[in-house]
Design an enzyme around this catalytic site. Structure first.
Site, PDB file in Angstrom:
ATOM      1  N   GLU A  56      -7.219  -3.994  -7.003  1.00 31.09           N
ATOM      2  CA  GLU A  56      -7.734  -4.084  -5.639  1.00 31.09           C
ATOM      3  C   GLU A  56      -6.757  -3.326  -4.771  1.00 31.09           C
ATOM      4  O   GLU A  56      -5.596  -3.709  -4.645  1.00 31.09           O
ATOM      5  CB  GLU A  56      -7.868  -5.554  -5.225  1.00 31.09           C
ATOM      6  CG  GLU A  56      -8.714  -5.762  -3.976  1.00 31.09           C
ATOM      7  CD  GLU A  56      -7.929  -5.554  -2.695  1.00 31.09           C
ATOM      8  OE1 GLU A  56      -8.229  -4.556  -1.986  1.00 31.09           O
ATOM      9  OE2 GLU A  56      -7.029  -6.348  -2.408  1.00 31.09           O
ATOM     10  N   GLU A  72      -3.886   5.214   4.790  1.00 34.40           N
ATOM     11  CA  GLU A  72      -3.671   3.813   5.135  1.00 34.40           C
ATOM     12  C   GLU A  72      -2.273   3.641   5.738  1.00 34.40           C
ATOM     13  O   GLU A  72      -1.268   3.888   5.079  1.00 34.40           O
ATOM     14  CB  GLU A  72      -3.830   2.929   3.900  1.00 34.40           C
ATOM     15  CG  GLU A  72      -3.785   1.446   4.206  1.00 34.40           C
ATOM     16  CD  GLU A  72      -4.081   0.591   3.001  1.00 34.40           C
ATOM     17  OE1 GLU A  72      -4.842  -0.376   3.133  1.00 34.40           O
ATOM     18  OE2 GLU A  72      -3.536   0.887   1.914  1.00 34.40           O
TER      19      GLU A  72
END
Length: 480
Positions: A251, A385
């Site tokens: 993830e 990010e």
């Protein structure tokens, strides 16, 4: 905060094979607040060997599911009694504002565990299917084996439990490797596992740095790696597991977009973005870090967002009024600040915030909450990010343009749409390829699958899908 001088392996609290320690440094005041052993590859070997024995010869995978769940229910009850302890520890370790730790951080581990128990009680561990050629076929869900669970710092208990709970319910045994920034809450969890009486070797907890993590990932006696963290690390883990044909779920990161339709109330959108973009001080993979607004009404939305960002209270995470705490480490503070400086270099306008310490703060790893406007989606601040209290406003022409911009990313973890017309919102949702998507909401529910498309990961956590990822399907054909 309590320090530890032992680690939890094979049902015992033992000394590390090395003498190095991990210092937990408060991101708020920069003081060392606790120490734990820095686990070695030798410690990982011992933990994996214990988990291997517990799986190959121990009772855990051979118990009926309901018997395993009775242990997990006992663990959940004990966990619930220590929620405040978990909240205080997490805030001290990684700087989450205490209100968030009490309402989200600590309870998330409990909710994930109880949700997993509820789904496991209804899970179809075995079914019989008719076959055309012979007698019945029995399809059984068997535990995948020994699991290496590697969790990040940002939601340490939720993301440990997202792996531990379904693995244990399925009958797996586990080696937990918490983030080096957040080992204390993981060792408290190990105490509860010990007190709950799970068989020796079923759960092992080894705080360690990157060297031991890499050893765990490559260990030949580990059947599956479950990882949450950066996409860079996830690619490396998936490559190692793929080389050895071992299972993995990863993830990873996100660069999620909140699409604001032109009928949405600007103040209501800004209020929603206070949590969706800035919760946990922006240290969240699902954070809505690109806010897409219609060009024709951009000023109304930008002004409301600017007012919201300016109102954020930055400071001591132990203060219940604080919205934004520090970054988890000095290195991460520098990384986030570097992106803020990069945004200006790329041509974006810093409407609120900017580089430097927030006003009134001289110590701690803080970053000024920052709102960029005049952002093009090709800029690095819109594509990479940042993992801090930084968000970008991007203008769009029409809904098709908004959907195109939202999906123009290597990530596809989360997203949302904000509108007074639910039908219009659902029409946008039907075009989005992201793991989760909200229509006038931003949330994660432990009863539904969580994970991403594209570079945001492989596999799902939570809900029955989370259980699926810790099982192997076996078919047994029975002669008629």
């Amino acid at each position: 905060m309590r320090s530890y001088d032992t680690i939890f392996i094979d049902g015992q609290w033992i000394s590390s094979t090395g003498d190095a320690t991990i210092e937990i440094v408060s991101p708020h005041n920069e003081n060392v607040i606790a120490t734990v052993p820095n686990g070695t590859p030798g410690d990982i070997d011992a933990a994996v060997a214990a988990a291997r024995r517990a799986f190959d010869t121990g009772p855990w995978p051979r118990m009926a599911p309901r018997e395993r769940l009775s242990y997990l229910t006992r663990l959940a009850d004990m966990y619930e009694a220590r929620l405040e302890d978990f909240a205080q520890i997490i805030s001290a370790e990684m700087g989450a504002p205490i209100t968030l730790s009490r309402t989200r951080q600590a309870p998330a581990g409990l909710y994930c565990l109880r949700s997993t128990i509820a789904f496991a009680e209804q899970y179809e561990w075995e079914q019989t299917r008719a076959t055309a050629e012979s007698g019945p076929a029995i399809v059984r869900k068997l535990p995948v084996g020994v699991v290496g669970a590697i969790a990040p710092f940002n939601f340490p208990q939720m993301l440990v439990m997202a792996k531990l709970a379904p693995a244990l319910a399925a009958g797996c045994t586990v080696v937990v490797k918490p983030a080096p920034e957040c080992p204390i809450d993981a060792l408290l969890l190990a105490e509860l596992v010990d007190q709950a009486g799970l068989p020796a070797g079923v759960v092992n907890v080894v705080p360690a740095d990157r060297t031991a993590s890499e050893h765990l990932v490559a260990h030949p006696d580990v059947d599956k790696i479950a990882f949450t963290g950066s996409t860079v690390a996830g690619r490396q883990i998936a490559a190692v597991c793929g080389r050895d044909i071992r299972r993995c779920t990863v993830e990873l990161g996100g660069k999620s977009a909140a699409i604001v339709l032109d009928d949405a109330d600007p103040v209501a959108v800004a209020s929603a973005m206070k949590f969706a973009s800035f919760a946990n001080s922006g240290q969240g993979c699902v954070s809505q870090t690109r806010i897409l607004v219609p060009r024709a009404r951009k000023n109304a939305y930008i002004n409301a967002l600017a007012d919201m960002v300016e109102s954020l209270d930055v400071g001591d995470p132990g203060d219940s009024n604080v919205d934004i705490g520090p970054m988890v480490t000095r290195t991460h503070q520098q990384r986030v600040t570097g992106y803020i400086e990069l945004g200006t270099t790329e041509g974006a306008t810093t409407l609120v915030g900017g580089p430097g310490m927030p006003e009134g703060l001289t110590h701690g790893w803080f970053v000024r909450p920052t709102l960029f406007v005049d952002v093009d989606n090709s800029m690095r601040i819109a594509q990479e990010e940042i993992f801090g209290p930084v968000t970008c406003v991007i203008e769009y022409e029409d809904i098709d343009d908004a959907v195109r911009i939202a999906q123009d990313s290597s990530y596809a973890l989360s997203g949302s749409v904000w509108t007074n017309d639910r039908t219009a919102g659902m029409a946008v949702a039907n075009h989005m390829r992201t793991g989760i998507f909200g229509v006038n909401t931003f949330t994660i529910d432990f009863g539904s699958p969580f994970g991403g498309f594209k570079a945001s990961g492989i596999g799902r956590e939570f809900g029955p899908e989370g259980l699926d990822d810790y099982t192997e399907a076996q078919t047994v054909y029975v002669d008629a």
